[in-house]
Design a protein around this motif. Structure first.
Motif, PDB file in Angstrom:
ATOM      1  N   PHE A   1       4.709  -5.339   3.007  1.00 30.81           N
ATOM      2  CA  PHE A   1       3.991  -4.999   4.238  1.00 30.81           C
ATOM      3  C   PHE A   1       2.650  -5.715   4.323  1.00 30.81           C
ATOM      4  O   PHE A   1       1.604  -5.105   4.501  1.00 30.81           O
ATOM      5  CB  PHE A   1       3.870  -3.478   4.401  1.00 30.81           C
ATOM      6  CG  PHE A   1       5.210  -2.836   4.653  1.00 30.81           C
ATOM      7  CD1 PHE A   1       5.765  -2.807   5.916  1.00 30.81           C
ATOM      8  CD2 PHE A   1       5.960  -2.331   3.595  1.00 30.81           C
ATOM      9  CE1 PHE A   1       7.027  -2.262   6.137  1.00 30.81           C
ATOM     10  CE2 PHE A   1       7.222  -1.783   3.811  1.00 30.81           C
ATOM     11  CZ  PHE A   1       7.761  -1.754   5.087  1.00 30.81           C
TER      12      PHE A   1
ATOM     13  N   ILE B   1       9.274   4.587  13.325  1.00 29.87           N
ATOM     14  CA  ILE B   1       8.904   5.213  12.046  1.00 29.87           C
ATOM     15  C   ILE B   1       7.415   4.961  11.779  1.00 29.87           C
ATOM     16  O   ILE B   1       6.682   5.861  11.379  1.00 29.87           O
ATOM     17  CB  ILE B   1       9.721   4.628  10.863  1.00 29.87           C
ATOM     18  CG1 ILE B   1      11.218   4.701  11.142  1.00 29.87           C
ATOM     19  CG2 ILE B   1       9.369   5.331   9.566  1.00 29.87           C
ATOM     20  CD1 ILE B   1      12.063   3.900  10.147  1.00 29.87           C
ATOM     21  N   CYS B   2       6.983   3.727  12.048  1.00 23.88           N
ATOM     22  CA  CYS B   2       5.612   3.332  11.700  1.00 23.88           C
ATOM     23  C   CYS B   2       4.570   4.119  12.490  1.00 23.88           C
ATOM     24  O   CYS B   2       3.535   4.503  11.941  1.00 23.88           O
ATOM     25  CB  CYS B   2       5.408   1.835  11.941  1.00 23.88           C
ATOM     26  SG  CYS B   2       6.839   0.823  11.525  1.00 23.88           S
TER      27      CYS B   2
ATOM     28  N   LYS C   1      -0.900   1.262  16.566  1.00 21.78           N
ATOM     29  CA  LYS C   1      -0.713  -0.096  16.022  1.00 21.78           C
ATOM     30  C   LYS C   1       0.664  -0.616  16.398  1.00 21.78           C
ATOM     31  O   LYS C   1       1.632   0.134  16.390  1.00 21.78           O
ATOM     32  CB  LYS C   1      -0.822  -0.062  14.493  1.00 21.78           C
ATOM     33  CG  LYS C   1      -2.184  -0.473  13.999  1.00 21.78           C
ATOM     34  CD  LYS C   1      -2.120  -0.988  12.568  1.00 21.78           C
ATOM     35  CE  LYS C   1      -3.509  -1.399  12.116  1.00 21.78           C
ATOM     36  NZ  LYS C   1      -3.584  -1.621  10.688  1.00 21.78           N
TER      37      LYS C   1
ATOM     38  N   CYS D   1       2.564   7.332  11.397  1.00 23.22           N
ATOM     39  CA  CYS D   1       1.328   7.283  10.603  1.00 23.22           C
ATOM     40  C   CYS D   1       0.340   6.240  11.118  1.00 23.22           C
ATOM     41  O   CYS D   1      -0.851   6.360  10.875  1.00 23.22           O
ATOM     42  CB  CYS D   1       1.646   6.983   9.143  1.00 23.22           C
ATOM     43  SG  CYS D   1       2.771   8.148   8.382  1.00 23.22           S
ATOM     44  N   HIS D   2       0.822   5.215  11.767  1.00 31.00           N
ATOM     45  CA  HIS D   2      -0.058   4.136  12.251  1.00 31.00           C
ATOM     46  C   HIS D   2      -0.121   4.207  13.778  1.00 31.00           C
ATOM     47  O   HIS D   2       0.297   3.276  14.459  1.00 31.00           O
ATOM     48  CB  HIS D   2       0.462   2.761  11.839  1.00 31.00           C
ATOM     49  CG  HIS D   2       0.566   2.557  10.353  1.00 31.00           C
ATOM     50  ND1 HIS D   2      -0.511   2.256   9.563  1.00 31.00           N
ATOM     51  CD2 HIS D   2       1.634   2.609   9.507  1.00 31.00           C
ATOM     52  CE1 HIS D   2      -0.126   2.122   8.307  1.00 31.00           C
ATOM     53  NE2 HIS D   2       1.173   2.336   8.242  1.00 31.00           N
TER      54      HIS D   2
ATOM     55  N   LYS E   1       0.852  -1.197   0.000  1.00 32.19           N
ATOM     56  CA  LYS E   1       0.000   0.000   0.000  1.00 32.19           C
ATOM     57  C   LYS E   1       0.891   1.251   0.000  1.00 32.19           C
ATOM     58  O   LYS E   1       0.520   2.297  -0.509  1.00 32.19           O
ATOM     59  CB  LYS E   1      -0.886  -0.005   1.249  1.00 32.19           C
ATOM     60  CG  LYS E   1      -2.015  -1.027   1.203  1.00 32.19           C
ATOM     61  CD  LYS E   1      -3.265  -0.408   0.599  1.00 32.19           C
ATOM     62  CE  LYS E   1      -4.542  -1.183   0.847  1.00 32.19           C
ATOM     63  NZ  LYS E   1      -4.552  -2.557   0.357  1.00 32.19           N
ATOM     64  N   HIS E   2       2.073   1.107   0.604  1.00 34.74           N
ATOM     65  CA  HIS E   2       3.004   2.234   0.663  1.00 34.74           C
ATOM     66  C   HIS E   2       3.428   2.702  -0.722  1.00 34.74           C
ATOM     67  O   HIS E   2       3.496   3.895  -0.986  1.00 34.74           O
ATOM     68  CB  HIS E   2       4.252   1.864   1.473  1.00 34.74           C
ATOM     69  CG  HIS E   2       3.966   1.629   2.917  1.00 34.74           C
ATOM     70  ND1 HIS E   2       4.657   0.717   3.667  1.00 34.74           N
ATOM     71  CD2 HIS E   2       3.059   2.183   3.744  1.00 34.74           C
ATOM     72  CE1 HIS E   2       4.192   0.727   4.907  1.00 34.74           C
ATOM     73  NE2 HIS E   2       3.222   1.613   4.985  1.00 34.74           N
TER      74      HIS E   2
HETATM   75  C1  HEC Z   1       4.100   8.413   6.048  1.00 38.48           C
HETATM   76  C2  HEC Z   1       3.111   7.566   6.659  1.00 38.48           C
HETATM   77  C3  HEC Z   1       3.429   6.097   6.850  1.00 38.48           C
HETATM   78  C4  HEC Z   1       4.477   5.518   7.514  1.00 38.48           C
HETATM   79  C5  HEC Z   1       5.661   6.210   8.157  1.00 38.48           C
HETATM   80  C6  HEC Z   1       4.242   4.091   7.516  1.00 38.48           C
HETATM   81  N1  HEC Z   1       3.052   3.826   6.863  1.00 38.48           N
HETATM   82 FE1  HEC Z   1       2.202   2.011   6.645  1.00 38.48          FE
HETATM   83  N2  HEC Z   1       0.708   2.820   5.525  1.00 38.48           N
HETATM   84  C7  HEC Z   1       0.591   4.165   5.257  1.00 38.48           C
HETATM   85  C8  HEC Z   1      -0.521   4.355   4.336  1.00 38.48           C
HETATM   86  C9  HEC Z   1      -1.014   5.682   3.791  1.00 38.48           C
HETATM   87  C10 HEC Z   1      -1.049   3.074   4.081  1.00 38.48           C
HETATM   88  C11 HEC Z   1      -2.228   2.730   3.175  1.00 38.48           C
HETATM   89  C12 HEC Z   1      -3.488   2.720   3.970  1.00 38.48           C
HETATM   90  C13 HEC Z   1      -4.629   2.168   3.137  1.00 38.48           C
HETATM   91  O1  HEC Z   1      -4.651   2.398   1.936  1.00 38.48           O
HETATM   92  O2  HEC Z   1      -5.436   1.466   3.734  1.00 38.48           O
HETATM   93  C14 HEC Z   1      -0.259   2.138   4.854  1.00 38.48           C
HETATM   94  C15 HEC Z   1      -0.488   0.764   4.903  1.00 38.48           C
HETATM   95  C16 HEC Z   1       0.200  -0.119   5.701  1.00 38.48           C
HETATM   96  C17 HEC Z   1      -0.121  -1.508   5.876  1.00 38.48           C
HETATM   97  C18 HEC Z   1      -1.281  -2.271   5.212  1.00 38.48           C
HETATM   98  C19 HEC Z   1      -2.617  -1.860   5.735  1.00 38.48           C
HETATM   99  C20 HEC Z   1      -2.735  -1.845   7.227  1.00 38.48           C
HETATM  100  O3  HEC Z   1      -3.024  -0.750   7.767  1.00 38.48           O
HETATM  101  O4  HEC Z   1      -2.502  -2.867   7.888  1.00 38.48           O
HETATM  102  C21 HEC Z   1       0.799  -2.034   6.749  1.00 38.48           C
HETATM  103  C22 HEC Z   1       0.859  -3.465   7.261  1.00 38.48           C
HETATM  104  C23 HEC Z   1       1.706  -0.966   7.090  1.00 38.48           C
HETATM  105  N3  HEC Z   1       1.319   0.183   6.438  1.00 38.48           N
HETATM  106  C24 HEC Z   1       2.787  -1.123   7.923  1.00 38.48           C
HETATM  107  C25 HEC Z   1       3.728  -0.114   8.181  1.00 38.48           C
HETATM  108  C26 HEC Z   1       4.941  -0.337   8.931  1.00 38.48           C
HETATM  109  C27 HEC Z   1       5.367  -1.666   9.534  1.00 38.48           C
HETATM  110  C28 HEC Z   1       5.594   0.847   8.973  1.00 38.48           C
HETATM  111  C29 HEC Z   1       6.934   1.134   9.605  1.00 38.48           C
HETATM  112  C30 HEC Z   1       8.036   0.333   9.188  1.00 38.48           C
HETATM  113  C31 HEC Z   1       4.760   1.822   8.244  1.00 38.48           C
HETATM  114  N4  HEC Z   1       3.651   1.190   7.780  1.00 38.48           N
HETATM  115  C32 HEC Z   1       5.073   3.157   8.085  1.00 38.48           C
HETATM  116  C33 HEC Z   1       1.367   5.176   5.748  1.00 38.48           C
HETATM  117  C34 HEC Z   1       2.539   5.018   6.439  1.00 38.48           C
END
Ligand code: HEC
Ligand code: HEC
Ligand code: HEC
Ligand code: HEC
Ligand code: HEC
Ligand code: HEC
Length: 356
Positions: free
Chosen positions: A319, A286-287, A294, A290-291, A252-253
């Motif tokens: 991811f 880092i995560c 979680k 935005c999350h 999704k990223h």
């Molecule tokens: C700059 C913001 C940002 C950061 C930093 C970030 N994410 Fe995300 N992530 C998002 C976005 C936006 C989505 C897409 C959400 C959607 O479309 O549902 C997403 C989706 C996900 C998803 C799939 C959907 C879900 O919510 O389970 C996972 C798993 C995930 N991220 C894990 C991580 C992890 C692990 C990290 C750190 C290593 C991380 N993200 C860092 C913005 C971020």
């Protein structure tokens, strides 16, 4: 490469480019309309000037970059204390399968570019040897206590005399591990210009505005880190294990405009406390930006190949979009086969080239 020498290189390229620019002015004075030709030549001529040329003006960045793994991926052989002086070795050409060809190479005199990933010694074979290619993995280093031993990179019985031969492999790894060799850069390993593009024009320009593009640098990561599945002639899919970002395309990223691609989580210049190019010391910090709320188990989420023959450390970057358990891989065999039709559909949808 010392500062003086690279300064000389900059002067030479400056003089050369100035001459080139003057040439172009002349072209513009003539009434005949010119197509894109001259411009194209000019772009192609921008010289690579090497890391040390950036040091004086970008000192902090330079100092940070020297502490990253990019910087140490390719090092001079002189960085390795050897157990005994370099000698001559008899090397067979692995690229010539039709006719066994060998040469004796004096490693102390040969044109050695350096050592890749603390392992392979990369050198040029003189044309007189009759090898098929020019640059080879001519030796391998092995660390015993605090000294390094030079060994054969590969052993094969090429001349079929019943004894294993010291076999040199054609160097196919340079595009990512030593891009400066092909680009005739004073820095043979991964350099500032591996990501930024050639800086000959930039360094010599009085007005530097617009002479370097940050977009080029941002887009450079996948030149070396693209780790998509591959499809063989029979249409079987396997997961890729090299390059460090398996299945990033499926995350999704990769699809979200909220992210600055790789640079959301990775830094380009500065390693964190554990020496990794991450924007935080603790990856999960880092995560949460935005999350919020979680908790992710990164060891599980970013799965590694359990059966890789070379023990590559590549972490999955989808991811959760492509889980190891979903692939229907036969764990008893070395490659990771992708047999699940749903996953194959997803791959074909997101990577139309593989749908053909
Ligand atoms: C700059 C913001 C940002 C950061 C930093 C970030 N994410 Fe995300 N992530 C998002 C976005 C936006 C989505 C897409 C959400 C959607 O479309 O549902 C997403 C989706 C996900 C998803 C799939 C959907 C879900 O919510 O389970 C996972 C798993 C995930 N991220 C894990 C991580 C992890 C692990 C990290 C750190 C290593 C991380 N993200 C860092 C913005 C971020
Ligand atoms: C003589 C000094 C000098 C040298 C040598 C030099 N730079 Fe620069 N660089 C500058 C200055 C000054 C700027 C700021 C220009 C501006 O204000 O836009 C700059 C800006 C940049 C930028 C940012 C451009 C932007 O759009 O923000 C990059 C990238 C860059 N340099 C890369 C390099 C690299 C890579 C090297 C070596 C191969 C190098 N520079 C060598 C002086 C130098
Ligand atoms: C792994 C690729 C990579 C390498 C190696 C690299 N850079 Fe960069 N650099 C980038 C990226 C990507 C950006 C843009 C960062 C952003 O947009 O936030 C950047 C930004 C810059 C900038 C603009 C200011 C800033 O820091 O954002 C300068 C100047 C610069 N780099 C110089 C250098 C010099 C000098 C070296 C070598 C000592 C170097 N870079 C090595 C990828 C790289
Ligand atoms: C010219 C090829 C090349 C380019 C361009 C490149 N890399 Fe790399 N990268 C490598 C190689 C080779 C390694 C393995 C180095 C090692 O482990 O010694 C590596 C290792 C890494 C690592 C793992 C080691 C560490 O330092 O944490 C990260 C993260 C990484 N690169 C991120 C990036 C990002 C982000 C960009 C773009 C801004 C980028 N790379 C551009 C070739 C490249
Ligand atoms: C398309 C770019 C690319 C090419 C071509 C390439 N590599 Fe790499 N290699 C990387 C990157 C990026 C990394 C760091 C991330 C990783 O290992 O997944 C790496 C890591 C490695 C590592 C250390 C970690 C590991 O996974 O074992 C070794 C050893 C290695 N490469 C050897 C080679 C050899 C030998 C060749 C040529 C036969 C080669 N590579 C060709 C990009 C490349
Ligand atoms: C959402 C955050 C996130 C994004 C986006 C992301 N990465 Fe990573 N990456 C990580 C984390 C977390 C690790 C594992 C770090 C650790 O365990 O030390 C990692 C590890 C790596 C490694 C180390 C090799 C390995 O397998 O351990 C490389 C190389 C890498 N990433 C390159 C990239 C590149 C290139 C991109 C862009 C195409 C990218 N990453 C996008 C979070 C991200």
């Amino acid at each position: 490469m010392n500062w003086k020498k690279s300064f000389l290189v900059s002067i030479i390229s400056f003089t050369f480019l100035t001459a080139l620019a003057m040439g172009c002015n002349k072209v513009q004075e003539t009434p005949t309309p010119q197509p894109t030709g001259p411009q194209l030549t000019e772009t192609a001529q921008i010289a690579y000037i090497g890391n040390e040329a950036c040091q004086a003006c970008h000192t902090d960045t330079f100092n940070n970059v020297t502490h990253t793994k990019h910087f140490s991926a390719f090092k001079p052989l002189s960085d390795y204390p050897l157990d005994k002086p370099l000698t001559s070795v008899t090397i067979f050409d692995a690229a010539n399968t039709e006719k066994p060809t060998s040469t004796t190479l004096d490693l102390s005199q040969a044109k050695v570019y350096g050592v890749m990933m603390d392992d392979y010694i990369i050198a040029e074979i003189p044309a007189a040897a009759g090898f098929k290619e020019k640059i080879y993995r001519v030796g391998a280093l092995k660390k015993v206590d605090d000294k390094w031993t030079v060994e054969a990179p590969k052993q094969n019985d090429i001349d079929k005399d019943g004894k294993p031969d010291w076999t040199a492999e054609k160097f196919t790894c340079g595009k990512c591990h030593a891009p400066g060799i092909e680009k005739a850069s004073p820095t043979v390993g991964i350099s500032c210009e591996s990501c930024h593009g050639p800086a000959g024009n930039h360094a010599s320009a009085t007005d530097k505005k617009g002479t370097m593009s940050l977009e080029t640098a941002k887009n450079s990561c996948l030149d070396c880190h693209k780790s998509d599945p591959t499809k063989d002639a029979q249409g079987n899919f396997t997961a890729s294990n090299h390059y460090g970002t398996r299945n990033f395309f499926a995350s999704k990223h990769a699809q979200s405009s909220q992210l600055n691609q790789c640079l959301t989580c990775h830094s380009a210049h500065k390693a964190n406390a554990s020496g990794a190019l991450l924007v935080a010391d603790k990856p999960t910090d880092i995560c949460v930006k935005c999350h919020a709320g979680k908790t992710f188990d990164l060891e599980k989420l970013m799965w590694k190949n359990p059966t890789d023959p070379n023990a590559h450390f590549t972490k999955d970057h989808s991811f959760g979009a492509i889980k190891y358990e979903d692939l229907q891989d036969d764990a008893a065999t070395k490659p990771i086969e992708i047999k699940n039709p749903t996953v194959i559909e997803l791959i074909k949808k997101l990577l139309p080239d593989l749908a053909k």
